[in-house]
Write a protein that holds these residues in place. Sequence first.
Motif, PDB file in Angstrom:
ATOM      1  N   ARG A 111      -4.099   4.466  -8.637  1.00 63.91           N
ATOM      2  CA  ARG A 111      -3.542   5.800  -7.584  1.00 63.91           C
ATOM      3  C   ARG A 111      -4.557   6.564  -8.873  1.00 63.91           C
ATOM      4  N   THR A 112      -4.669   7.084  -9.439  1.00 58.81           N
ATOM      5  CA  THR A 112      -5.012   7.970 -10.086  1.00 58.81           C
ATOM      6  C   THR A 112      -7.176   7.707  -9.873  1.00 58.81           C
ATOM      7  N   VAL A 113      -7.535   6.301 -10.338  1.00 58.63           N
ATOM      8  CA  VAL A 113      -9.216   6.499 -10.014  1.00 58.63           C
ATOM      9  C   VAL A 113      -9.186   6.405  -8.709  1.00 58.63           C
ATOM     10  N   ALA A 114      -7.886   5.931  -7.349  1.00 59.90           N
ATOM     11  CA  ALA A 114      -8.817   5.840  -5.732  1.00 59.90           C
ATOM     12  C   ALA A 114      -8.138   7.649  -6.032  1.00 59.90           C
TER      13      ALA A 114
ATOM     14  N   CYS B 123     -14.292   2.014  -4.660  1.00 62.95           N
ATOM     15  CA  CYS B 123     -15.175   2.802  -5.186  1.00 62.95           C
ATOM     16  C   CYS B 123     -16.181   2.853  -5.504  1.00 62.95           C
ATOM     17  N   GLN B 124     -16.383   1.405  -5.325  1.00 65.18           N
ATOM     18  CA  GLN B 124     -17.902   0.915  -5.857  1.00 65.18           C
ATOM     19  C   GLN B 124     -18.673   1.922  -4.781  1.00 65.18           C
ATOM     20  N   LEU B 125     -18.250   1.149  -3.569  1.00 65.55           N
ATOM     21  CA  LEU B 125     -19.216   1.655  -2.433  1.00 65.55           C
ATOM     22  C   LEU B 125     -19.489   2.779  -1.474  1.00 65.55           C
ATOM     23  N   ARG B 126     -18.423   3.503  -2.914  1.00 58.77           N
ATOM     24  CA  ARG B 126     -18.251   5.058  -2.471  1.00 58.77           C
ATOM     25  C   ARG B 126     -20.085   5.794  -3.044  1.00 58.77           C
ATOM     26  N   ALA B 127     -20.498   5.060  -4.336  1.00 57.38           N
ATOM     27  CA  ALA B 127     -20.719   5.452  -5.188  1.00 57.38           C
ATOM     28  C   ALA B 127     -21.860   5.049  -4.649  1.00 57.38           C
ATOM     29  N   GLY B 128     -22.001   3.852  -5.262  1.00 55.15           N
ATOM     30  CA  GLY B 128     -23.079   3.194  -4.429  1.00 55.15           C
ATOM     31  C   GLY B 128     -23.989   3.517  -2.904  1.00 55.15           C
ATOM     32  N   HIS B 129     -22.761   3.557  -2.222  1.00 54.42           N
ATOM     33  CA  HIS B 129     -23.463   4.106  -0.451  1.00 54.42           C
ATOM     34  C   HIS B 129     -22.662   4.885   0.301  1.00 54.42           C
ATOM     35  N   PRO B 130     -22.397   5.950  -0.337  1.00 54.80           N
ATOM     36  CA  PRO B 130     -22.018   7.085   0.049  1.00 54.80           C
ATOM     37  C   PRO B 130     -22.187   7.871   1.882  1.00 54.80           C
ATOM     38  N   GLY B 131     -23.205   6.981   2.121  1.00 53.96           N
ATOM     39  CA  GLY B 131     -23.138   7.421   3.411  1.00 53.96           C
ATOM     40  C   GLY B 131     -22.958   5.912   4.419  1.00 53.96           C
ATOM     41  N   ARG B 132     -22.475   5.150   4.270  1.00 51.82           N
ATOM     42  CA  ARG B 132     -22.052   4.207   4.696  1.00 51.82           C
ATOM     43  C   ARG B 132     -20.119   4.558   4.853  1.00 51.82           C
ATOM     44  N   SER B 133     -19.863   3.779   6.059  1.00 49.94           N
ATOM     45  CA  SER B 133     -18.454   4.718   6.891  1.00 49.94           C
ATOM     46  C   SER B 133     -17.113   3.479   6.321  1.00 49.94           C
ATOM     47  N   VAL B 134     -16.152   3.923   5.327  1.00 50.00           N
ATOM     48  CA  VAL B 134     -15.030   2.518   4.600  1.00 50.00           C
ATOM     49  C   VAL B 134     -14.111   2.593   5.641  1.00 50.00           C
ATOM     50  N   ALA B 135     -13.576   1.661   5.589  1.00 53.09           N
ATOM     51  CA  ALA B 135     -11.919   1.923   5.515  1.00 53.09           C
ATOM     52  C   ALA B 135     -11.200   1.305   4.699  1.00 53.09           C
ATOM     53  N   VAL B 136      -9.858   1.044   4.475  1.00 50.78           N
ATOM     54  CA  VAL B 136      -9.290   0.303   3.665  1.00 50.78           C
ATOM     55  C   VAL B 136      -7.686  -0.033   4.711  1.00 50.78           C
ATOM     56  N   LEU B 137      -7.909  -1.264   4.717  1.00 53.81           N
ATOM     57  CA  LEU B 137      -6.410  -1.759   4.980  1.00 53.81           C
ATOM     58  C   LEU B 137      -5.767  -2.287   4.602  1.00 53.81           C
ATOM     59  N   GLU B 138      -4.290  -1.858   3.673  1.00 52.59           N
ATOM     60  CA  GLU B 138      -3.419  -2.205   3.054  1.00 52.59           C
ATOM     61  C   GLU B 138      -2.285  -1.745   4.345  1.00 52.59           C
ATOM     62  N   ALA B 139      -1.444  -3.712   4.229  1.00 51.14           N
ATOM     63  CA  ALA B 139      -0.483  -4.239   5.241  1.00 51.14           C
ATOM     64  C   ALA B 139       0.701  -3.712   4.433  1.00 51.14           C
ATOM     65  N   ARG B 140       0.905  -3.035   3.289  1.00 48.24           N
ATOM     66  CA  ARG B 140       2.480  -2.774   2.312  1.00 48.24           C
ATOM     67  C   ARG B 140       2.366  -0.947   3.028  1.00 48.24           C
ATOM     68  N   ASP B 141       3.735  -0.514   2.567  1.00 52.51           N
ATOM     69  CA  ASP B 141       3.955   1.245   2.569  1.00 52.51           C
ATOM     70  C   ASP B 141       2.778   2.394   1.602  1.00 52.51           C
ATOM     71  N   VAL B 142       2.580   0.932   0.123  1.00 53.41           N
ATOM     72  CA  VAL B 142       2.113   2.106  -0.573  1.00 53.41           C
ATOM     73  C   VAL B 142       0.482   0.948  -1.036  1.00 53.41           C
ATOM     74  N   SER B 143      -0.624   1.574  -2.243  1.00 50.06           N
ATOM     75  CA  SER B 143      -0.852   1.154  -2.447  1.00 50.06           C
ATOM     76  C   SER B 143      -0.521   0.355  -3.789  1.00 50.06           C
ATOM     77  N   GLY B 144      -1.633  -0.196  -4.269  1.00 47.90           N
ATOM     78  CA  GLY B 144      -1.715  -0.728  -5.750  1.00 47.90           C
ATOM     79  C   GLY B 144      -0.747  -2.079  -6.703  1.00 47.90           C
ATOM     80  N   GLY B 145      -1.769  -3.182  -4.774  1.00 47.04           N
ATOM     81  CA  GLY B 145      -0.821  -4.363  -4.972  1.00 47.04           C
ATOM     82  C   GLY B 145       0.094  -5.369  -5.852  1.00 47.04           C
ATOM     83  N   THR B 146      -0.455  -5.967  -6.611  1.00 42.04           N
ATOM     84  CA  THR B 146       0.906  -6.556  -7.684  1.00 42.04           C
ATOM     85  C   THR B 146       1.884  -5.693  -8.071  1.00 42.04           C
ATOM     86  N   TRP B 147       0.449  -4.416  -8.678  1.00 42.15           N
ATOM     87  CA  TRP B 147       1.642  -3.702  -9.388  1.00 42.15           C
ATOM     88  C   TRP B 147       3.082  -2.664  -8.896  1.00 42.15           C
TER      89      TRP B 147
END
Length: 478
Positions: free
Chosen positions: A86-89, A21-45
């Motif tokens: 998940r709402t923020v994402a 989120c901070q990268l999208r706001a500060g550097h919207p022109g940069r390409s970003v990917a987020v890799l998640e090993a699990r099936d869903v987001s949220g990590g610990t939660w």
Amino acid sequence: MSEHVDVLIVGAGLSGIGAACQLRAGHPGRSVAVLEARDVSGGTWDLFRYPGVRSDSDMFTFGYRWRPWPSETALADGPLILDYLRTVAEERGVDRLIRYRHRVVSAAWDSATARWSVVVDHDGVESTITCDLLWGCTGYYDYERGHRPEFPGEESFAGQVVHPQFWPEDLDHTGLDVVVIGSGATAVTLVPALAEKARHVTMLQRTPTYIIPQPDRDPLAVALRRLPERVRYPVVRWANVLKLVANYQLAQRFPAQARKLVRRLAEKSLPSDTSYDEHFQPPYDPWDQRLCVVPDGDLFRALREGGASVVTDSIETFTPGGIRTTSGRELAADLVITATGLELKLFGGIEITVDGEPLVASETMAYKGLMLSGVPNFVFTIGYTNASWTLKADLVGDYVVRLLDFMDARGLRTVVPVREDAVGERPFMDLQSGYIQRAVAWLPRQGDRAPWQLKQNYFVDVRTIRRGEIDDDVLAFT
């Protein structure tokens, strides 16, 4: 052919979603990917599903600085936190950047190309992604393995043994005698939640933990509820930051007074037949290990109402009907919960090399608690141990945005902290908690002076990380 992105974030939990989120706001022109090993987001939660799972940090500092926590609830449960993340994402479009079931196997830095080559396993098929900046947002504990000591006689136990990190979905504890082994944040969360349906819950601890009650709803947030959110949230957030920092500093400087204060808060909530000295007075000072916070004193209420009890002793052996302690006490149990702690895993267990040389974390020194000496274009997010995780995660995001601004303006491609010979070494984390002490030998080091020293002080870090000069003669740029 390998895919290339400007910034590759590993992990889609609280840290990874915030970073994107901070990268999208500060550097919207940069390409970003987020890799998640699990099936869903949220990590610990999303991982932790045990009864009562909640944050032990207030949500006004555990929520992002730039996205208000939308409630007066101070200590939120897991599902509420997961919904917030998940709402923020979704609001920031980060959910579209996440690639699920993408486990990072290795990452290799090549100085000739000034890029990372990252090997990723997706459903058994490996591929390579290259990136200019690699950002580790994997937390610091092992998702696949909790700390689980083996106890004598376990094989004779007729009931079920469960570790909270792997809570079975179909587990029904209604009407059961339950023993929870442990005294940390997980144990004090589980005991009152289980006591609602169990016949009886016993918290069996070898050593007490400092436990303090805290209102479930933030009194200041309630008092200011009529104000617009843009006004109320910063006020409540800063009030909680001040409280966190002040409590820690006071405990460090005046431990005897801190012990008395914690005692006064806890003792007035205990039933008359429960000894504070025996069950709630640790042999160490406050904040030598992390304090446990209980919303509205729910643990103490469970003790007063008789649904739970505390036994301070060690385990001699499991028996067919429960546990026998070294003092000879028999604890009946149909279900035993081993809330015995976490195992640390740095950077998600990724094999990292720099120009062909394997990274040995213990031979590096952490720069501002967010980069490693000798490792170019690599950032990691590890939150505070004495305050809300997100306070530090937000600062790391702020720093990365500023660092990229600085490099863009000067046409720079690489940045690496260069360790100074005169800097002395200290352990990376100074808490005496078991999960940290078990891992301290292989963690990075911190230094004995800035910018290598981790102050664990949000106000210091606001000055040095959010506002300090990027070009500080420690970072080397090309």
